[in-house]
Scaffold this active site. Structure first.
Site, PDB file in Angstrom:
ATOM      1  N   SER A 118       0.809  -1.225   0.000  1.00 19.33           N
ATOM      2  CA  SER A 118       0.000   0.000   0.000  1.00 19.33           C
ATOM      3  C   SER A 118       0.842   1.275   0.000  1.00 19.33           C
ATOM      4  O   SER A 118       0.324   2.351  -0.275  1.00 19.33           O
ATOM      5  CB  SER A 118      -0.968   0.021   1.182  1.00 19.33           C
ATOM      6  OG  SER A 118      -0.285   0.243   2.393  1.00 19.33           O
ATOM      7  N   LYS A 163       0.968   4.797   6.646  1.00 24.20           N
ATOM      8  CA  LYS A 163       0.315   5.658   5.648  1.00 24.20           C
ATOM      9  C   LYS A 163       0.926   7.047   5.703  1.00 24.20           C
ATOM     10  O   LYS A 163       1.642   7.397   6.645  1.00 24.20           O
ATOM     11  CB  LYS A 163      -1.195   5.779   5.910  1.00 24.20           C
ATOM     12  CG  LYS A 163      -1.961   4.470   5.915  1.00 24.20           C
ATOM     13  CD  LYS A 163      -2.109   3.901   4.528  1.00 24.20           C
ATOM     14  CE  LYS A 163      -2.950   2.645   4.555  1.00 24.20           C
ATOM     15  NZ  LYS A 163      -2.278   1.482   4.055  1.00 24.20           N
TER      16      LYS A 163
END
Length: 148
Positions: free
Chosen positions: A67, A104
């Site tokens: 990701s 993230k």
């Protein structure tokens, strides 16, 4: 003795009290066309001093998944996470979302938080009303091992 805490192993990992010295050739490596080395004289650099600014607040974690690939973080990379760094918008962070660690990019706008994936195949995380999201630390380095 200085320790880094490896969440994967669930235990502190000792970092040698002595610096981790490796040869620094002082040369720039071009990733395009070859360039002859002008000066191969080697000095030493301390990798611990280069990578760890706050030893008591620095931890290691291993990345899983893809990701964050467009941020240069790949499956299996070792992440150095510094809890002493104040997270700012744009930092790559480790956050705890619903009891799970995620890596993230932090985005803060008008008092609202978003955790942005660096891969369009993954959704961003926008905390719902009442959901607890804790920014746990800031990723300061990603260490990757090349296949041999």
């Amino acid at each position: 003795m200085t320790y880094l805490y490896d969440l994967q192993a669930g235990a502190p990992v000792a970092v040698a009290a002595l610096p981790l010295l490796v040869a620094d050739l002082g040369a720039v490596v071009h990733a395009g066309f070859p360039s002859p080395a002008e000066d191969l004289g080697a000095k030493r650099i301390d990798l611990t001093a280069q990578l760890v600014k706050h030893p008591q607040a620095t931890f290691t974690m291993r990345a899983r998944g893809d990701s964050m690939r467009e941020a240069g973080i790949f499956d299996g990379d070792v992440l150095l996470v510094d809890k002493a760094v104040t997270p700012r918008s744009g930092h790559i962070v480790i956050a705890v979302v619903d009891g799970e660690f995620v890596c993230k990019q932090l985005q803060l706008r008008a008092g609202r938080m978003k955790l942005k994936a660096a891969n369009p195949s993954y959704p961003d995380i926008v905390p719902r009303e009442g959901q607890v999201v804790e920014v746990w630390g800031v990723v300061t380095a990603s260490i990757k091992t090349m296949p041999l």
